[in-house]
Design an enzyme around this catalytic site. Structure first.
Site, short mmCIF file in Angstrom:
data_model
loop_
_atom_site.label_atom_id
_atom_site.label_comp_id
_atom_site.label_asym_id
_atom_site.label_seq_id
_atom_site.Cartn_x
_atom_site.Cartn_y
_atom_site.Cartn_z
N GLU A 407 27.73 16.61 43.14
CA GLU A 407 27.69 16.21 44.56
C GLU A 407 28.15 17.32 45.50
OE1 GLU A 407 28.63 14.35 42.06
OE2 GLU A 407 27.44 12.51 42.20
N HIS A 474 31.94 1.34 41.75
CA HIS A 474 30.56 1.15 42.23
C HIS A 474 30.53 0.12 43.36
CE1 HIS A 474 29.71 3.01 38.33
NE2 HIS A 474 28.51 3.31 38.79
#
Ligand SMILES: Cc1ncc(C[n+]2csc(CCOP(=O)(O)OP(=O)(O)O)c2C)c(N)n1
Length: 668
Positions: A407, A474
Site C-alpha cells: 500500500e 475488515h
C-alpha cells in the site's frame, strides 16, 4: 577538507573517450557544491544558518548521475545531494533563499533545506521519512512508460533508508512493472550514528537486486569518471529498454549526520582512509597530471564560483523573511478547484450503491484518458467487491493495474503519477489496510501542495465499515485518521446517487481525496441514479428530513440507522442532515439546523473519542451555545476494536444506543 590541495592521488581514472570539455565540466560540477558547502560551514559557525547536512566527499555521485541524465528527466534527491541541485543549475540565490526561508526559495518559507521539489528543474525533493521517494519515482517512471516517452527517473537513498519497507516496496513494484528507475544507494558507512554492520546483514546492498529480479551494480562513488560513464551507459539503454537498475555507490560520510552532531563515533582511521579518496582533490590532481586543468584555470574557476556564492548570499540575505498572511497560509493547503458542477439530466434507473460507484468510476475513466487505476486484484478479477469488473476489457491493463501487496509503495506511486501529470486512483482492498499506506497519505499527499505547490491528484477508494461479521481488520471506519490532517479531502456518501456524483467530482478535483464506501451499503441500498455523467459539489450536506424538534447529524451507515429510527417513531420531527463530505465540512448547514431546533445529536459508526462527532460537537458549542436547549449528544461505536461475533458486533455498533440517546434528548 578540500582546502588541502596537496593530497596525493589515490584514485585511478580511466576517462576513455570522454572529451576534455566533459571532464572539466565534471570537475566544475563537483567544485560548486564543495565550495558552497565550505561557505555554509563558515556561516554555520557564525550562527548564520541553523542546520546543515553535509555531502562533502559524496559529490561525485550527485554530480555524475545528474550530468548523465537529460535535464527533463526527473531526479529525486535526498539530504546530501546538493550536487543534484547545483548541476541542474538552480540559481544559487534561490537555493540560499530556500534555506533561509525566504519567498524566492521554493516553499514560501514552509519547508527547510532540501525538502522541496520544482517542476521547473525536474527535481522532486524528499520528505523527511526518506523511503517514500522510491515509490514516487516508480509513479513518475510509470507515467513515462505509459506515454511511451523514453525517459529515465533517478532516485536516491542512503544505506540507512534501504532498511525501510518503502525501499523494498519501491524496488519490487519497479521490477514487476519493469519501470525505468535508476535506484541509487549512497552507501556512506553510517546512518546517523549507526554503522552499516548494525544496519543490514549482507555483503553488498547491490545484492538486494537479485531478490527483486533486478540488474544491479557496485560503483566507486568517489570516482566521478566511473560514476558518470557507468550511469551514462546504463541510462542510454534504460531509455530504449525500460527496466529498473539498482546501483550501490560506495562512499563515505566525511562529516557528522548534521553539523551539530559531530563524528565522535567514527574511528579516526576510517576518516583518514577515506579522506585520501576525496573525490574532488583526486580528480583535480588527475586533471592537472593530464594537463586538462592548470593551476591558473583551477584558481579562476574557484574565484568565479566563490563570487557567484557571495552574490547569491547577498541577494538572498537582503530579502525579507516571509510574512505571515493567514489567507495565504490557509489558501495554499489545497490546490485551487473550481470546476463547474455537471447537473444530471435524467431520473435514471434504480441501481445498487455498488453499481453507482462502478458507473462513476467507468465514466471518469472515459473522461480522463490520463487516469490510472491501481489496486490489489482489480484487473481481470474485478476487485474483491467486483467494482472494476470488465474494466480491463474496456480500458486495458496499462490503466487498470493489479498491484503487489504494498500500500505504501502504491500510494507513493500515485503521487509520482500526479507529479508527471497523470491522475491516479488507489483502491484499498479494505479501508483497514490503509494503515500500511498511511505515511505517504498524511505526509506526502496531504502536505505537498502547501509545501511546494504540487498537486496530488489522487483518489483513494476505501471500502469500509462494520455490520458484516468481519472482525477487527475488515470492518473499521477510519475516516477520523484523515479528517485530522489538513490537505486531504474526505468524502463519505450514504446513497447511490451521491456516491456516483461525488466520485466523479473526486476525479476532477486535483487534491487528494479519501473516498469512503460503506461495504454494508454496497448491495443493500438502491436508488434511482441517472445513467449519464454528473457531479456533486463537495462540502454540501443534504437535508433528508426537516423538523423543529431535534437535529440529527450523521453520514454513511449512520444515515440509514437514523432513517430507520425515524420511521419507527413517525412523531419525531427531526432535521436529518447527511454530511456527505467530511472535509470540507458543511458547517453552515450544521449551525443553521442547530439554531433552528436547539437540540442536536451527532451519530457515527466510528468509535466516539476523537471521532468527527467530537469536533462537530465542539464547533456547535462554540458557535450555537445560546441556541442550545440541551447538551450536545454524541453517539458512536464502543471504545473497543470491532468484534467478530454477531451479538458482540451488534452491541458494538451504535444503533441501539442512538435510539435511547435520542429519546433522552427529546425528553430533556
Ligand atoms: C522514517 C524515519 N525514521 C528516522 C528518521 C531520522 N533520520 C533522518 S536521516 C537518518 C539517517 C539516514 O541514514 P542514510 O539513509 O544512510 O542516509 P545518510 O544520512 O547517511 O546520507 C535518520 C535515522 C527519519 N528522517 N525518518
Amino acid at each position: 577538507m578540500e582546502a588541502d590541495l596537496d593530497l596525493a592521488r589515490t584514485l585511478d581514472f580511466h576517462h576513455g573517450d570522454l572529451t576534455k570539455e566533459t571532464l572539466l565540466n565534471l570537475y566544475k560540477g563537483m567544485l560548486r557544491p564543495r565550495l558552497i558547502e565550505e561557505k555554509m560551514l563558515i556561516l554555520l559557525r557564525q550562527g548564520k544558518i541553523s542546520k546543515w547536512f553535509s555531502g562533502i566527499g559524496q559529490e561525485a555521485i550527485s554530480v555524475g548521475v545528474t550530468m548523465a541524465l537529460d535535464p527533463d528527466e526527473y531526479i529525486l534527491p535526498m539530504h546530501r545531494n546538493l550536487g543534484v541541485f547545483t548541476s541542474r543549475e538552480i540559481p544559487l540565490q534561490r537555493l540560499f533563499a530556500q534555506w533561509q526561508g525566504k519567498a524566492s526559495g521554493f516553499t514560501k518559507g514552509r519547508d527547510r533545506s532540501f525538502h522541496f521539489g520544482t517542476q521547473e528543474f525536474n527535481i522532486v525533493g524528499m520528505i523527511s521519512h526518506l523511503g517514500p521517494q522510491m515509490g514516487v519515482a516508480d509513479g513518475i517512471a510509470l507515467a513515462h512508460k505509459l506515454r511511451r516517452e523514453e525517459k529515465v527517473t533517478a532516485v536516491f537513498t542512503g544505506e540507512g533508508g534501504t532498511s525501510e519497507g518503502d525501499f523494498h516496496e519501491g524496488l519490487n513494484i519497479a521490477s514487476v512493472w519493469q519501470l525505468p528507475v535508476l535506484f541509487c544507494i549512497e552507501n556512506n558507512g553510517y546512518g546517523l550514528s549507526t554503522p552499516v554492520s548494525e544496519q543490514y546483514n549482507c555483503k553488498n546492498l547491490a545484492d538486494r537486486g537479485v531478490g527483486y529480479g533486478m540488474e544491479s551494480h557496485i560503483i566507486d562513488g568517489n570516482n566521478i569518471v566511473e560514476v558518470y560513464q557507468q550511469v551514462d551507459l546504463l541510462v542510454r539503454d534504460m531509455r530504449k529498454n525500460p527496466r529498473p537498475v539498482l546501483l550501490e555507490f560506495k562512499t563515505f560520510r566525511m562529516r557528522g549526520h548534521e553539523e551539530a552532531s559531530g563524528t565522535k563515533y567514527v574511528p579516526q582511521e576510517l576518516m583518514e582512509a577515506w579522506e585520501k579518496k576525496d573525490p574532488v582533490t583526486n580528480f583535480r590532481q588527475y586533471l592537472l597530471e593530464e594537463e586538462i586543468l592548470s593551476q591558473e584555470l583551477d584558481q579562476q574557476l574557484r574565484e568565479a564560483i566563490k563570487q557567484e556564492i557571495d552574490v547569491g548570499l547577498e541577494v538572498a540575505g537582503a530579502e525579507d523573511l516571509v510574512d505571515f498572511e493567514l489567507e495565504r497560509e490557509l489558501g495554499d493547503v489545497y490546490a485551487p478547484f473550481d470546476k463547474e458542477v455537471v447537473e444530471p439530466t435524467s431520473q435514471g434507473e434504480e441501481i445498487r450503491f455498488i453499481d453507482a460507484i462502478s458507473q462513476g468510476l467507468r465514466q471518469s475513466m472515459q473522461r480522463h484518458q490520463n487516469l490510472v487505476l491501481m489496486g490489489q486484484d482489480i484487473a481481470e478479477y474485478g476487485g474483491v467487491f467486483k467494482i472494476t469488473e470488465s474494466f480491463v476489457e474496456e480500458f486495458g491493463k496499462d490503466r487498470v493495474r493489479n498491484t503487489p501487496i504494498c500500500e505504501s509503495g502504491i500510494v507513493s506511486a500515485a503521487m509520482g503519477l500526479s507529479i508527471a501529470g497523470m491522475k491516479a486512483m488507489v483502491e484499498m482492498q479494505f479501508a483497514d489496510f490503509v494503515s500500511s499506506g498511511f505515511n505517504p497519505i498524511v505526509n506526502y499527499l496531504a502536505k505537498v501542495h502547501y509545501r511546494w505547490n504540487q498537486a496530488a491528484d489522487v483518489v483513494i477508494r476505501m471500502p469500509c465499515g462494520g455490520g458484516v461479521g468481519a472482525g477487527p481488520f475488515h470492518s473499521q471506519t477510519n475516516e477520523a485518521w484523515f479528517t485530522k490532517t489538513p490537505g486531504l479531502k474526505v468524502v463519505y456518501p450514504a446513497f447511490p446517487f451521491d456516491a456516483k456524483g461525488l466520485l466523479n467530482t473526486a476525479f476532477n478535483d486535483p487534491n487528494p481525496v479519501l473516498f469512503f464506501e460503506h461495504k454494508g451499503l454496497y448491495r443493500k441500498i438502491r436508488q434511482e441514479v441517472p445513467a449519464e455523467y454528473y457531479t456533486i459539489e463537495f462540502g454540501k450536506a443534504s437535508r433528508l428530513r426537516s423538523g423543529d424538534q431535534v437535529s440529527i447529524i450523521t453520514y454513511g451507515a449512520g444515515v440509514h440507522w437514523a432513517l430507520e429510527v425515524l420511521e419507527e417513531y413517525p412523531d419525531i420531527e427531526a432535521d436529518l442532515l447527511d454530511l456527505r463530505t467530511l472535509a470540507p465540512l458543511d458547517t453552515h448547514s450544521i449551525f443553521e439546523s442547530v439554531r433552528k431546533t436547539g437540540k442536536v445529536i451527532i451519530l457515527h459508526e466510528d468509535t466516539g473519542f476523537g471521532g468527527l462527532a467530537s469536533d462537530i460537537g465542539a464547533m456547535i458549542a462554540e458557535e450555537c451555545f445560546e441556541y442550545l436547549d440541551a447538551p450536545v449528544v454524541r453517539v458512536g461505536s464502543l471504545e473497543t476494536p470491532v468484534p467478530f461475533g454477531k451479538h458482540l458486533e451488534e452491541n458494538f455498533l451504535p444503533p441501539n444506543r442512538f435510539r435511547e440517546k435520542l429519546q433522552k434528548l427529546l425528553d430533556y
